[in-house]
Design an enzyme around this catalytic site. Structure first.
Site, PDB file in Angstrom:
ATOM      1  N   ASN A   1      -2.178   0.311  -3.011  1.00  0.00           N
ATOM      2  CA  ASN A   1      -1.128  -1.332  -1.871  1.00  0.00           C
ATOM      3  C   ASN A   1      -1.831  -0.187  -0.721  1.00  0.00           C
ATOM      4  O   ASN A   1      -2.125   0.745  -0.782  1.00  0.00           O
ATOM      5  CB  ASN A   1       0.269  -0.680  -1.943  1.00  0.00           C
ATOM      6  CG  ASN A   1       0.741   0.782  -1.100  1.00  0.00           C
ATOM      7  OD1 ASN A   1       0.631   0.366   0.274  1.00  0.00           O
ATOM      8  ND2 ASN A   1       0.942   1.649  -2.482  1.00  0.00           N
TER       9      ASN A   1
ATOM     10  N   PHE B   1       2.173   1.802   6.099  1.00  0.00           N
ATOM     11  CA  PHE B   1       3.022   2.227   7.138  1.00  0.00           C
ATOM     12  C   PHE B   1       3.900   0.794   7.810  1.00  0.00           C
ATOM     13  O   PHE B   1       4.601   1.129   8.851  1.00  0.00           O
ATOM     14  CB  PHE B   1       2.753   2.857   8.251  1.00  0.00           C
ATOM     15  CG  PHE B   1       3.424   4.240   7.353  1.00  0.00           C
ATOM     16  CD1 PHE B   1       3.097   4.352   5.373  1.00  0.00           C
ATOM     17  CD2 PHE B   1       2.888   5.768   8.428  1.00  0.00           C
ATOM     18  CE1 PHE B   1       3.122   6.042   5.767  1.00  0.00           C
ATOM     19  CE2 PHE B   1       2.842   6.922   7.310  1.00  0.00           C
ATOM     20  CZ  PHE B   1       2.545   7.018   6.274  1.00  0.00           C
TER      21      PHE B   1
ATOM     22  N   SER C   1      -0.140   9.441   2.628  1.00  0.00           N
ATOM     23  CA  SER C   1      -0.469   7.917   2.910  1.00  0.00           C
ATOM     24  C   SER C   1      -1.959   8.038   3.145  1.00  0.00           C
ATOM     25  O   SER C   1      -2.427   8.471   4.029  1.00  0.00           O
ATOM     26  CB  SER C   1       0.651   7.692   4.038  1.00  0.00           C
ATOM     27  OG  SER C   1      -0.092   5.504   3.608  1.00  0.00           O
TER      28      SER C   1
ATOM     29  N   ASN D   1      -3.037   5.746   3.730  1.00  0.00           N
ATOM     30  CA  ASN D   1      -3.723   4.162   4.546  1.00  0.00           C
ATOM     31  C   ASN D   1      -3.259   3.778   6.406  1.00  0.00           C
ATOM     32  O   ASN D   1      -3.328   3.040   6.790  1.00  0.00           O
ATOM     33  CB  ASN D   1      -2.694   2.615   3.650  1.00  0.00           C
ATOM     34  CG  ASN D   1      -3.121   2.955   2.428  1.00  0.00           C
ATOM     35  OD1 ASN D   1      -3.726   2.177   1.948  1.00  0.00           O
ATOM     36  ND2 ASN D   1      -1.951   2.444   1.653  1.00  0.00           N
ATOM     37  N   THR D   2      -3.598   5.538   6.926  1.00  0.00           N
ATOM     38  CA  THR D   2      -3.232   4.951   8.133  1.00  0.00           C
ATOM     39  C   THR D   2      -3.966   5.858   8.567  1.00  0.00           C
ATOM     40  O   THR D   2      -4.451   7.418   7.700  1.00  0.00           O
ATOM     41  CB  THR D   2      -1.846   6.117   8.493  1.00  0.00           C
ATOM     42  OG1 THR D   2      -0.284   5.561   7.965  1.00  0.00           O
ATOM     43  CG2 THR D   2      -1.761   5.984   9.812  1.00  0.00           C
TER      44      THR D   2
ATOM     45  N   LYS E   1       5.467  15.774   1.885  1.00  0.00           N
ATOM     46  CA  LYS E   1       4.615  15.180   0.796  1.00  0.00           C
ATOM     47  C   LYS E   1       3.631  15.119   0.929  1.00  0.00           C
ATOM     48  O   LYS E   1       2.852  14.891   1.741  1.00  0.00           O
ATOM     49  CB  LYS E   1       5.603  13.580   0.920  1.00  0.00           C
ATOM     50  CG  LYS E   1       4.843  12.697  -0.444  1.00  0.00           C
ATOM     51  CD  LYS E   1       5.645  11.435  -0.353  1.00  0.00           C
ATOM     52  CE  LYS E   1       5.269  10.818  -2.027  1.00  0.00           C
ATOM     53  NZ  LYS E   1       5.641   9.512  -1.448  1.00  0.00           N
TER      54      LYS E   1
ATOM     55  N   ASN F   1       1.476  11.905  -3.354  1.00  0.00           N
ATOM     56  CA  ASN F   1       1.793  10.010  -3.219  1.00  0.00           C
ATOM     57  C   ASN F   1       1.147   9.583  -3.801  1.00  0.00           C
ATOM     58  O   ASN F   1       0.093   9.847  -5.430  1.00  0.00           O
ATOM     59  CB  ASN F   1       1.342   9.973  -1.945  1.00  0.00           C
ATOM     60  CG  ASN F   1       1.654   8.816  -0.974  1.00  0.00           C
ATOM     61  OD1 ASN F   1       1.742   7.891  -1.429  1.00  0.00           O
ATOM     62  ND2 ASN F   1       2.408   9.552   0.815  1.00  0.00           N
TER      63      ASN F   1
HETATM   64  C1  LIG Z   1       4.193  -0.517  -2.795  1.00  0.00           C
HETATM   65  C2  LIG Z   1       3.962   0.980  -2.524  1.00  0.00           C
HETATM   66  C3  LIG Z   1       4.267   1.643  -0.882  1.00  0.00           C
HETATM   67  C4  LIG Z   1       4.537   3.197  -0.490  1.00  0.00           C
HETATM   68  N1  LIG Z   1       4.598   3.381  -0.001  1.00  0.00           N
HETATM   69  C5  LIG Z   1       5.520   4.848   1.278  1.00  0.00           C
HETATM   70  C6  LIG Z   1       5.048   5.370   1.922  1.00  0.00           C
HETATM   71  O1  LIG Z   1       5.867   4.189   2.538  1.00  0.00           O
HETATM   72  N2  LIG Z   1       5.351   6.422   1.297  1.00  0.00           N
HETATM   73  C7  LIG Z   1       5.532   7.242   1.274  1.00  0.00           C
HETATM   74  O2  LIG Z   1       6.222   8.392   0.746  1.00  0.00           O
HETATM   75  N3  LIG Z   1       5.126   6.590  -0.210  1.00  0.00           N
HETATM   76  C8  LIG Z   1       4.973   5.438  -0.415  1.00  0.00           C
HETATM   77  N4  LIG Z   1       4.989   5.268  -1.689  1.00  0.00           N
HETATM   78  C9  LIG Z   1       3.856   6.134  -3.223  1.00  0.00           C
HETATM   79  C10 LIG Z   1       5.177   6.125  -4.055  1.00  0.00           C
HETATM   80  O3  LIG Z   1       6.350   6.200  -3.126  1.00  0.00           O
HETATM   81  C11 LIG Z   1       4.888   7.086  -4.382  1.00  0.00           C
HETATM   82  O4  LIG Z   1       4.412   8.377  -4.329  1.00  0.00           O
HETATM   83  C12 LIG Z   1       3.586   6.876  -5.368  1.00  0.00           C
HETATM   84  O5  LIG Z   1       3.809   5.307  -5.609  1.00  0.00           O
HETATM   85  C13 LIG Z   1       3.543   7.290  -7.098  1.00  0.00           C
HETATM   86  O6  LIG Z   1       4.827   6.869  -7.907  1.00  0.00           O
HETATM   87  P1  LIG Z   1       5.481   5.407  -8.993  1.00  0.00           P
HETATM   88  O7  LIG Z   1       3.715   6.142  -9.464  1.00  0.00           O
HETATM   89  O8  LIG Z   1       6.535   5.881  -9.127  1.00  0.00           O
HETATM   90  O9  LIG Z   1       4.802   4.256  -7.996  1.00  0.00           O
HETATM   91  C14 LIG Z   1       4.746   3.801  -1.809  1.00  0.00           C
HETATM   92  C15 LIG Z   1       3.970   3.031  -3.323  1.00  0.00           C
HETATM   93  C16 LIG Z   1       3.857   1.928  -3.776  1.00  0.00           C
HETATM   94  C17 LIG Z   1       3.345   1.009  -4.942  1.00  0.00           C
END
Ligand SMILES: Cc1cc2nc3c(=O)[nH]c(=O)nc-3n(C[C@H](O)[C@H](O)[C@H](O)COP(=O)(O)O)c2cc1C
Length: 361
Positions: A110, A114, A172, A174-175, A214, A243
């Protein structure tokens, strides 16, 4: 996976990932997803950072960015949920398409950036939730912010009365520039400002809300040393590791792997678990750590705990496994307690710390 879940998954996968996400939120809102609360098991309940968690499995940030369905998520088996990342002002995020499924890898990329409705909208929804609901608030900074630290401080003040815990998300990818806040001097400034805002609010309200940080999985050994040193120098309540990653190692779906953004899901498991164990070694046994990245089963959740996690979160694997996943993991952890005759799931914590801390990823 039962036939109904597999049918629902095939249906959702006909939509592009962001539309499917929107539909899943709608389904939770309208009660189309059957409630399936995990059976209470006192062996899975723990007090971490002063909060009593009924079970160690939480919904990770990013699924419910705008706090639309936190209570519904708590009804399908999660012991806690984290809304956000929220920024002070609403922002649209990056251009679409910006979420990609790597089906063969059970992964997601992704680059949302934000996208969220801003503090005001999330606050109004959280005010309508039960005080007992275990909801964390993940705070971040607007892309065009002139003072990013002030955005985090604003998050603490705005959500203090409704957050059971805060997560300062500095990881993140992406910022642009956000991960620079992980560098030692910037991190020191951020932690001082955020924790003084928390202390001010605690004094005013007589209620101390814990703050977690985080972090990314893409850190050098020196980067981990610096974060651990700053975390220990401040009164931080815990870490969330990790993350999404910028790495594309070992992926089967080479076409989608070319998309920019953060990778999550199964391929992130080893890397995020190794970083979790390395951070546990650095910060010692007392500091709470939430392990996240690639959790897809009771066994992988238990492995995060063996690598040093107190609690576990997940997101991406629910895209593949469906909404029964949290309940299934919680039941599986109860079975593990039976099998291994544990009085608390905590008894397995750190039992594979050395293995994971030494793993080459
Ligand atoms: C579509 C998407 C959007 C995410 N948005 C955020 C976010 O806004 N803030 C954040 O701290 N982590 C965000 N994450 C990261 C997740 O919270 C997590 O740390 C990461 O995906 C690893 O866990 P997973 O493998 O179980 O997905 C996002 C992940 C995905 C897939």
């Amino acid at each position: 996976m039962n036939p109904l879940t597999s049918l629902a998954r095939r249906g959702l996968f006909l939509f592009d990932p962001e539309a499917a996400h929107g539909l899943s939120i709608k389904a939770l809102k309208t009660g189309l997803v059957p409630n399936c609360p995990a059976k209470a098991d006192k062996r899975l309940s723990q007090t971490v950072a002063g909060i009593v968690f009924p079970n160690p499995i939480g919904m990770a940030a990013g699924y419910d960015k705008n706090a639309e369905v936190p209570e519904a998520l708590l009804k399908i088996g999660f012991g806690f949920t984290e809304i956000g990342t929220v920024t002070p002002k609403p922002q649209a995020g990056n251009d679409k398409p910006r979420i990609f499924r790597l089906v063969e890898d059970e992964a997601v990329i992704n680059r949302l950036g934000f996208n969220n409705e801003g503090h005001g909208a999330a606050l109004a929804r959280l005010k309508a939730c039960s005080r007992d609901a275990l909801i964390g608030v993940n705070i971040g900074a607007n892309k065009d912010s002139a003072d990013r630290i002030a955005d985090y401080v604003g998050g603490i003040h705005t959500f203090y009365s409704v957050a059971r815990y805060f997560t300062a998300n500095i990881s993140s990818p992406n910022t642009p520039g956000l991960r620079d806040l992980q560098a030692r001097e910037s991190l020191a400034a951020l932690l001082s400002a955020v924790l003084s805002a928390r202390d001010e609010e605690a004094l005013r309200s007589n209620r101390r809300v814990p703050v977690f940080l985080k972090i990314a999985p893409d850190l050098t050994e020196e980067g981990m040393d610096d974060i651990a040193a700053e975390v220990l120098a401040h009164d931080l309540d815990g870490l969330i590791v990790s993350n999404t990653t910028l790495s594309r190692d070992g992926l089967k779906d080479q076409a989608q792997a070319k998309e920019s953004g953060g990778l999550s899901g199964k391929p992130l498991f080893d890397k995020s678990t190794a970083v979790l164990a390395r951070m546990r070694k650095r910060v010692g046994p007392k500091l709470p750590i939430i392990g996240v990245g690639g959790v897809s089963s009771a066994e992988s959740a238990a492995e995060k705990i063996r690598a040093g996690a107190d609690l576990v979160q997940l997101y991406s694997c629910m895209v593949y496994e469906g909404p029964a996943l949290p309940g299934r993991i919680v039941r599986g952890l109860s079975d593990l307690c039976d099998r291994e005759r544990l009085t608390s799931i905590r008894d397995i914590r750190d039992s594979r710390l050395d293995y994971w801390a030494g793993k080459n990823v």
